[in-house]
Design a protein around this motif. Structure first.
Motif, PDB file in Angstrom:
ATOM      1  N   ALA A 133       1.235  -1.028  -0.104  1.00  0.00           N
ATOM      2  CA  ALA A 133       0.064   0.297   0.178  1.00  0.00           C
ATOM      3  C   ALA A 133       0.964   1.178   0.495  1.00  0.00           C
ATOM      4  O   ALA A 133       0.575   2.182  -0.661  1.00  0.00           O
ATOM      5  CB  ALA A 133      -0.923  -0.221   1.399  1.00  0.00           C
ATOM      6  N   ILE A 134       2.028   1.344   0.739  1.00  0.00           N
ATOM      7  CA  ILE A 134       3.396   2.289   0.408  1.00  0.00           C
ATOM      8  C   ILE A 134       3.484   2.886  -0.110  1.00  0.00           C
ATOM      9  O   ILE A 134       3.375   3.682  -0.861  1.00  0.00           O
ATOM     10  CB  ILE A 134       3.799   1.831   2.074  1.00  0.00           C
ATOM     11  CG1 ILE A 134       3.413   1.819   3.456  1.00  0.00           C
ATOM     12  CG2 ILE A 134       4.974   3.650   1.673  1.00  0.00           C
ATOM     13  CD1 ILE A 134       4.092   1.740   4.419  1.00  0.00           C
ATOM     14  N   THR A 135       3.897   1.286  -0.893  1.00  0.00           N
ATOM     15  CA  THR A 135       4.760   1.685  -2.345  1.00  0.00           C
ATOM     16  C   THR A 135       3.583   2.322  -3.292  1.00  0.00           C
ATOM     17  O   THR A 135       4.865   3.457  -4.180  1.00  0.00           O
ATOM     18  CB  THR A 135       5.802   0.416  -2.316  1.00  0.00           C
ATOM     19  OG1 THR A 135       4.482  -0.386  -3.288  1.00  0.00           O
ATOM     20  CG2 THR A 135       6.446   0.110  -1.848  1.00  0.00           C
ATOM     21  N   GLN A 136       2.862   1.746  -3.794  1.00  0.00           N
ATOM     22  CA  GLN A 136       1.074   2.059  -4.987  1.00  0.00           C
ATOM     23  C   GLN A 136       1.209   3.887  -4.315  1.00  0.00           C
ATOM     24  O   GLN A 136       1.267   4.361  -4.930  1.00  0.00           O
ATOM     25  CB  GLN A 136       0.528   1.353  -4.096  1.00  0.00           C
ATOM     26  CG  GLN A 136       0.030   0.204  -4.845  1.00  0.00           C
ATOM     27  CD  GLN A 136      -0.874  -1.108  -4.406  1.00  0.00           C
ATOM     28  OE1 GLN A 136      -1.825  -0.660  -4.132  1.00  0.00           O
ATOM     29  NE2 GLN A 136      -0.345  -2.397  -5.229  1.00  0.00           N
ATOM     30  N   ALA A 137       1.089   3.713  -2.803  1.00  0.00           N
ATOM     31  CA  ALA A 137       0.608   5.123  -2.652  1.00  0.00           C
ATOM     32  C   ALA A 137       2.175   6.298  -2.918  1.00  0.00           C
ATOM     33  O   ALA A 137       1.302   7.512  -3.085  1.00  0.00           O
ATOM     34  CB  ALA A 137       0.622   5.464  -0.933  1.00  0.00           C
TER      35      ALA A 137
ATOM     36  N   TYR B  33     -10.090  -1.972   1.443  1.00  0.00           N
ATOM     37  CA  TYR B  33      -8.968  -1.528   2.298  1.00  0.00           C
ATOM     38  C   TYR B  33      -8.049  -2.265   1.488  1.00  0.00           C
ATOM     39  O   TYR B  33      -8.016  -3.649   1.148  1.00  0.00           O
ATOM     40  CB  TYR B  33      -9.052  -1.931   3.536  1.00  0.00           C
ATOM     41  CG  TYR B  33     -10.275  -1.573   4.182  1.00  0.00           C
ATOM     42  CD1 TYR B  33     -10.136   0.204   4.814  1.00  0.00           C
ATOM     43  CD2 TYR B  33     -11.211  -1.253   5.052  1.00  0.00           C
ATOM     44  CE1 TYR B  33     -10.863   1.384   5.062  1.00  0.00           C
ATOM     45  CE2 TYR B  33     -12.349  -0.974   5.112  1.00  0.00           C
ATOM     46  CZ  TYR B  33     -12.140   0.567   5.386  1.00  0.00           C
ATOM     47  OH  TYR B  33     -12.696   1.293   5.898  1.00  0.00           O
ATOM     48  N   PRO B  34      -6.418  -1.906   1.843  1.00  0.00           N
ATOM     49  CA  PRO B  34      -6.273  -0.852   2.256  1.00  0.00           C
ATOM     50  C   PRO B  34      -6.745   0.399   0.574  1.00  0.00           C
ATOM     51  O   PRO B  34      -7.043   0.295   0.199  1.00  0.00           O
ATOM     52  CB  PRO B  34      -4.802  -0.593   1.896  1.00  0.00           C
ATOM     53  CG  PRO B  34      -4.512  -1.978   1.599  1.00  0.00           C
ATOM     54  CD  PRO B  34      -5.334  -2.834   0.952  1.00  0.00           C
ATOM     55  N   ASN B  35      -6.774   1.684   2.019  1.00  0.00           N
ATOM     56  CA  ASN B  35      -7.214   2.672   1.256  1.00  0.00           C
ATOM     57  C   ASN B  35      -6.820   3.594   1.330  1.00  0.00           C
ATOM     58  O   ASN B  35      -6.460   4.895   2.345  1.00  0.00           O
ATOM     59  CB  ASN B  35      -8.829   3.161   1.488  1.00  0.00           C
ATOM     60  CG  ASN B  35      -9.404   4.482   1.194  1.00  0.00           C
ATOM     61  OD1 ASN B  35      -9.475   4.301  -0.380  1.00  0.00           O
ATOM     62  ND2 ASN B  35     -10.337   4.709   2.373  1.00  0.00           N
ATOM     63  N   LEU B  36      -5.658   4.594   0.312  1.00  0.00           N
ATOM     64  CA  LEU B  36      -5.712   5.720   0.156  1.00  0.00           C
ATOM     65  C   LEU B  36      -6.236   7.104   0.713  1.00  0.00           C
ATOM     66  O   LEU B  36      -7.639   7.837  -1.041  1.00  0.00           O
ATOM     67  CB  LEU B  36      -4.710   6.481  -1.065  1.00  0.00           C
ATOM     68  CG  LEU B  36      -3.719   7.168  -0.875  1.00  0.00           C
ATOM     69  CD1 LEU B  36      -2.502   7.573  -0.041  1.00  0.00           C
ATOM     70  CD2 LEU B  36      -3.159   7.350  -2.072  1.00  0.00           C
ATOM     71  N   MET B  37      -6.323   7.522   1.663  1.00  0.00           N
ATOM     72  CA  MET B  37      -7.434   8.888   1.978  1.00  0.00           C
ATOM     73  C   MET B  37      -6.869   9.633   1.872  1.00  0.00           C
ATOM     74  O   MET B  37      -8.048  10.903   1.405  1.00  0.00           O
ATOM     75  CB  MET B  37      -7.095   8.774   4.213  1.00  0.00           C
ATOM     76  CG  MET B  37      -7.964   7.041   4.069  1.00  0.00           C
ATOM     77  SD  MET B  37      -7.886   7.412   6.216  1.00  0.00           S
ATOM     78  CE  MET B  37      -8.833   9.388   6.203  1.00  0.00           C
ATOM     79  N   PHE B  38      -5.692  10.160   1.969  1.00  0.00           N
ATOM     80  CA  PHE B  38      -5.491  11.556   1.756  1.00  0.00           C
ATOM     81  C   PHE B  38      -3.605  11.697   1.320  1.00  0.00           C
ATOM     82  O   PHE B  38      -2.655  10.667   1.891  1.00  0.00           O
ATOM     83  CB  PHE B  38      -5.103  12.728   2.779  1.00  0.00           C
ATOM     84  CG  PHE B  38      -4.624  13.847   2.467  1.00  0.00           C
ATOM     85  CD1 PHE B  38      -5.849  14.622   1.717  1.00  0.00           C
ATOM     86  CD2 PHE B  38      -4.230  14.908   2.787  1.00  0.00           C
ATOM     87  CE1 PHE B  38      -5.273  15.617   1.878  1.00  0.00           C
ATOM     88  CE2 PHE B  38      -3.315  15.548   3.415  1.00  0.00           C
ATOM     89  CZ  PHE B  38      -4.249  16.111   1.748  1.00  0.00           C
TER      90      PHE B  38
END
Length: 170
Positions: free
Chosen positions: A33-37, A120-125
């Protein structure tokens, strides 16, 4: 339960992402999730480190166990987020790509109930643009100065005559 994290790139500019993820997901899921965000490919080595309130790096939880003794190191795909982070232990350090050393400060911001229909996971901001290259790490502790060594030994780097070496040695 859903954990809401703020993932901050350790740089002078404000660059961060707010990510929601299930507490029962693995750290590998969180790594993805972090690498994609942040727009990384996700092919590089990475590790999470448990941390205290002063952001001191503690236990490593690696993407792969590359230690000399198999099983000596915790790995992301076998470690649940809820087993590492709690209301009392809210901070982790995440390092992506050990050649570039992209360093992120990860902090649990809230624990909430899952929303029906939310994936989820969800990139909120997302805030800020990631730089072209990883920021240089500053390894000085709070209150340290670059010239502490010089002061301690009463050295003046501009005073070549008293540095006790031949500057034309080669």
């Amino acid at each position: 339960m859903i954990y809401r994290f703020r993932v901050i790139l350790d740089t002078h500019e404000d660059v961060f992402r707010d990510i929601e993820i299930e507490a029962s997901d693995t750290l590998e899921d969180f790594h993805n999730a972090i690498t994609q965000a942040f727009g990384f490919g996700g092919q590089e080595m990475a590790s999470f480190y448990t941390s205290n309130d002063a952001w001191e790096q503690n236990e490593e939880i690696a993407l792969f166990d590359m230690s000399e003794e198999p099983g000596a190191l915790r790995v992301m795909n076998e470690t649940l987020i809820e087993d590492v982070v709690s209301e009392e232990e809210t901070k982790m350090i995440y390092i992506y790509d050990f050649l570039s050393m992209w360093t992120f400060l990860v902090e649990l911001a809230a624990i909430a109930e899952a929303e029906a229909g939310m994936i989820y996971p969800n990139l909120m901001f997302a805030h800020g643009e990631i730089p072209e290259e990883a920021p240089e790490a500053e390894f000085l502790a709070e209150g340290d100065e670059d010239d502490d060594f010089d002061e301690e030994y009463d050295l003046d780097p501009e005073d070549y005559d008293n540095l006790d070496f031949d500057e034309n040695w080669n």
